[in-house]
Motif scaffolding. Structure first.
Motif, PDB file in Angstrom:
ATOM      1  N   GLY A   4       1.048  -1.240   0.125  1.00 42.54           N
ATOM      2  CA  GLY A   4       0.045  -0.023  -0.085  1.00 42.54           C
ATOM      3  C   GLY A   4       0.906   1.284  -0.009  1.00 42.54           C
ATOM      4  N   ALA A   5       2.081   1.168   0.832  1.00 37.12           N
ATOM      5  CA  ALA A   5       3.019   2.750   0.688  1.00 37.12           C
ATOM      6  C   ALA A   5       3.489   3.030  -0.580  1.00 37.12           C
ATOM      7  CB  ALA A   5       3.980   2.152   1.800  1.00 37.12           C
ATOM      8  N   GLU A   6       3.680   1.909  -1.459  1.00 36.19           N
ATOM      9  CA  GLU A   6       4.397   1.981  -2.781  1.00 36.19           C
ATOM     10  C   GLU A   6       3.275   2.731  -3.767  1.00 36.19           C
ATOM     11  OE1 GLU A   6       6.379  -0.521  -6.192  1.00 36.19           O
ATOM     12  OE2 GLU A   6       6.636  -1.208  -4.225  1.00 36.19           O
ATOM     13  N   ILE A   7       1.879   2.014  -3.603  1.00 39.44           N
ATOM     14  CA  ILE A   7       0.659   2.500  -4.179  1.00 39.44           C
ATOM     15  C   ILE A   7       0.528   4.129  -3.870  1.00 39.44           C
ATOM     16  CG2 ILE A   7      -1.639   2.370  -4.792  1.00 39.44           C
ATOM     17  CD1 ILE A   7      -1.255  -0.822  -4.351  1.00 39.44           C
ATOM     18  N   MET A   8       0.559   4.507  -2.561  1.00 40.48           N
ATOM     19  CA  MET A   8       0.224   5.945  -2.345  1.00 40.48           C
ATOM     20  C   MET A   8       1.356   6.639  -2.791  1.00 40.48           C
ATOM     21  SD  MET A   8      -2.509   5.844  -0.740  1.00 40.48           S
ATOM     22  CE  MET A   8      -2.779   7.476   0.007  1.00 40.48           C
ATOM     23  N   GLU A   9       2.602   6.466  -2.734  1.00 45.71           N
ATOM     24  CA  GLU A   9       3.669   7.243  -3.504  1.00 45.71           C
ATOM     25  C   GLU A   9       3.288   7.343  -4.941  1.00 45.71           C
ATOM     26  OE1 GLU A   9       7.511   5.618  -2.778  1.00 45.71           O
ATOM     27  OE2 GLU A   9       7.283   5.510  -0.721  1.00 45.71           O
ATOM     28  N   SER A  10       3.030   6.391  -5.630  1.00 43.24           N
ATOM     29  CA  SER A  10       2.462   6.531  -6.926  1.00 43.24           C
ATOM     30  C   SER A  10       1.475   7.494  -7.369  1.00 43.24           C
ATOM     31  CB  SER A  10       2.269   5.081  -7.728  1.00 43.24           C
ATOM     32  OG  SER A  10       3.366   4.502  -7.556  1.00 43.24           O
ATOM     33  N   LEU A  11       0.415   7.341  -6.510  1.00 44.94           N
ATOM     34  CA  LEU A  11      -0.698   8.147  -6.394  1.00 44.94           C
ATOM     35  C   LEU A  11      -0.364   9.628  -6.052  1.00 44.94           C
ATOM     36  CD1 LEU A  11      -3.604   5.932  -4.902  1.00 44.94           C
ATOM     37  CD2 LEU A  11      -3.322   6.501  -7.477  1.00 44.94           C
ATOM     38  N   ALA A  12       0.575   9.935  -5.225  1.00 38.39           N
ATOM     39  CA  ALA A  12       0.857  11.042  -4.828  1.00 38.39           C
ATOM     40  C   ALA A  12       1.600  11.906  -5.986  1.00 38.39           C
ATOM     41  CB  ALA A  12       1.864  11.193  -3.706  1.00 38.39           C
ATOM     42  N   GLU A  13       2.579  11.047  -6.754  1.00 36.49           N
ATOM     43  CA  GLU A  13       3.210  11.346  -7.827  1.00 36.49           C
ATOM     44  C   GLU A  13       2.119  11.924  -8.886  1.00 36.49           C
ATOM     45  OE1 GLU A  13       6.163   9.122  -9.448  1.00 36.49           O
ATOM     46  OE2 GLU A  13       7.086   8.743  -7.381  1.00 36.49           O
ATOM     47  N   VAL A  14       1.115  11.147  -9.132  1.00 39.65           N
ATOM     48  CA  VAL A  14       0.177  11.392 -10.074  1.00 39.65           C
ATOM     49  C   VAL A  14      -0.597  12.730  -9.865  1.00 39.65           C
ATOM     50  CG1 VAL A  14      -2.000  10.806 -11.040  1.00 39.65           C
ATOM     51  CG2 VAL A  14       0.057   9.018 -10.968  1.00 39.65           C
ATOM     52  N   ASP A  15      -0.972  12.773  -8.632  1.00 39.33           N
ATOM     53  CA  ASP A  15      -1.477  14.082  -7.907  1.00 39.33           C
ATOM     54  C   ASP A  15      -0.598  15.292  -8.101  1.00 39.33           C
ATOM     55  OD1 ASP A  15      -3.935  12.694  -7.281  1.00 39.33           O
ATOM     56  OD2 ASP A  15      -3.238  12.551  -5.096  1.00 39.33           O
ATOM     57  N   TYR A  17       1.680  15.893 -10.555  1.00 36.79           N
ATOM     58  CA  TYR A  17       1.590  16.172 -12.057  1.00 36.79           C
ATOM     59  C   TYR A  17       0.009  16.728 -12.122  1.00 36.79           C
ATOM     60  CZ  TYR A  17       1.542  15.325 -16.985  1.00 36.79           C
ATOM     61  OH  TYR A  17       1.524  15.726 -18.116  1.00 36.79           O
ATOM     62  N   ASN A  18      -0.733  16.183 -11.898  1.00 39.25           N
ATOM     63  CA  ASN A  18      -2.116  16.859 -12.148  1.00 39.25           C
ATOM     64  C   ASN A  18      -2.101  18.166 -11.576  1.00 39.25           C
ATOM     65  OD1 ASN A  18      -3.133  14.588 -13.512  1.00 39.25           O
ATOM     66  ND2 ASN A  18      -3.964  13.568 -11.864  1.00 39.25           N
ATOM     67  N   LYS A  23      -2.488  24.083 -12.526  1.00 43.05           N
ATOM     68  CA  LYS A  23      -2.261  25.251 -12.450  1.00 43.05           C
ATOM     69  C   LYS A  23      -1.427  26.106 -13.776  1.00 43.05           C
ATOM     70  CE  LYS A  23       1.627  28.008 -10.262  1.00 43.05           C
ATOM     71  NZ  LYS A  23       1.445  29.185 -11.329  1.00 43.05           N
ATOM     72  N   LEU A  24      -0.843  25.239 -14.706  1.00 41.58           N
ATOM     73  CA  LEU A  24      -0.608  25.867 -15.931  1.00 41.58           C
ATOM     74  C   LEU A  24      -1.773  26.405 -16.579  1.00 41.58           C
ATOM     75  CD1 LEU A  24       1.406  26.211 -18.225  1.00 41.58           C
ATOM     76  CD2 LEU A  24       0.751  23.892 -19.107  1.00 41.58           C
ATOM     77  N   TYR A  25      -2.832  25.336 -16.902  1.00 40.72           N
ATOM     78  CA  TYR A  25      -3.996  25.648 -17.592  1.00 40.72           C
ATOM     79  C   TYR A  25      -4.952  26.968 -16.947  1.00 40.72           C
ATOM     80  CZ  TYR A  25      -3.068  21.813 -20.426  1.00 40.72           C
ATOM     81  OH  TYR A  25      -2.472  21.044 -21.477  1.00 40.72           O
ATOM     82  N   LYS A  26      -4.707  27.100 -15.637  1.00 36.58           N
ATOM     83  CA  LYS A  26      -5.272  28.284 -15.139  1.00 36.58           C
ATOM     84  C   LYS A  26      -4.498  29.498 -15.218  1.00 36.58           C
ATOM     85  CE  LYS A  26      -7.832  26.091 -10.925  1.00 36.58           C
ATOM     86  NZ  LYS A  26      -7.764  26.049  -9.542  1.00 36.58           N
ATOM     87  N   ASP A  27      -3.328  29.449 -15.340  1.00 33.83           N
ATOM     88  CA  ASP A  27      -2.377  30.481 -15.652  1.00 33.83           C
ATOM     89  C   ASP A  27      -2.820  30.773 -17.274  1.00 33.83           C
ATOM     90  OD1 ASP A  27      -1.428  30.455 -13.260  1.00 33.83           O
ATOM     91  OD2 ASP A  27       0.583  29.566 -13.868  1.00 33.83           O
ATOM     92  N   ILE A  28      -2.738  29.989 -18.138  1.00 32.67           N
ATOM     93  CA  ILE A  28      -3.140  30.131 -19.433  1.00 32.67           C
ATOM     94  C   ILE A  28      -4.231  31.102 -19.631  1.00 32.67           C
ATOM     95  CG2 ILE A  28      -3.564  29.394 -21.731  1.00 32.67           C
ATOM     96  CD1 ILE A  28      -1.384  27.415 -21.084  1.00 32.67           C
ATOM     97  N   VAL A  29      -5.353  30.644 -19.122  1.00 31.21           N
ATOM     98  CA  VAL A  29      -6.775  30.997 -18.979  1.00 31.21           C
ATOM     99  C   VAL A  29      -6.638  32.412 -18.306  1.00 31.21           C
ATOM    100  CG1 VAL A  29      -9.020  31.061 -17.965  1.00 31.21           C
ATOM    101  CG2 VAL A  29      -7.987  28.796 -19.024  1.00 31.21           C
TER     102      VAL A  29
END
Length: 169
Positions: A4-15, A17-18, A23-29
């Motif tokens: 579970g700890a490894e899965i949580m790390e992967s999910l934190a990386e995905v979060d 990145y998202n 933030k980039l798209y908000k800045d563009i808008v």
């Protein structure tokens, strides 16, 4: 099966990145809400220097924005001596102001895929203050998704792109 700890790390990386993408798209808008916004569909054409060892570079024709004349220049692998000897290629570009001006110009700009282009790009917003003794931006990375896409662009006759420019107050 993964712990579970490894899965949580992967999910934190995905979060993470998202969040950066959001933030980039908000800045563009938010840039589009500025008063002075323009876009130009441009073609960069390849040229070679007259040096003993010729270097390939790209340049657009002059174009008009905000009643000034501009040019985009691009180079491969930051002018590495022999970019043909490597498969890991990148493009960097600079925006050059060609007109005379009296007051400083603060500008944000972003390059996107042009309407007839096939460039796969991760947009990035750059800013620059144009003053009398500084009419060129530094060379900024053209954020192409990977080296394979860069090689595809370099294999074509021209590079089609859309430049969005926002004049800041």
């Amino acid at each position: 099966m993964k712990p579970g700890a490894e899965i949580m790390e992967s999910l934190a990386e995905v979060d993470k990145y998202n969040e950066t993408q959001l933030k980039l798209y908000k800045d563009i808008v938010s840039l589009f809400s500025c008063e002075k916004v323009t876009f130009n569909d441009l073609q960069m054409k390849p040229y070679r220097t007259d040096d003993f060892t010729t270097k390939l570079f790209y340049e657009t024709s002059r174009f008009s924005a905000f009643n000034f004349q501009w040019v985009i220049k691009a180079r491969i692998n930051n002018d590495q001596k022999n970019p043909a000897l490597t498969t890991d290629r990148t493009l960097s570009y600079q925006l050059v102001l060609k007109s005379k001006f009296t007051t400083p110009i603060s500008l944000s700009f972003i390059v996107l895929k042009g309407p007839y282009g096939e460039m796969k790009i991760n947009p990035y917003i750059y800013t620059h203050d144009f003053v009398q003794d500084n009419v060129e931006t530094t060379y900024n990375d053209l954020p192409i998704i990977n080296s394979v896409e860069c090689n595809k662009l370099l294999a074509g006759r021209t590079i089609n792109l859309r430049l969005i420019m926002v004049m800041m107050n």
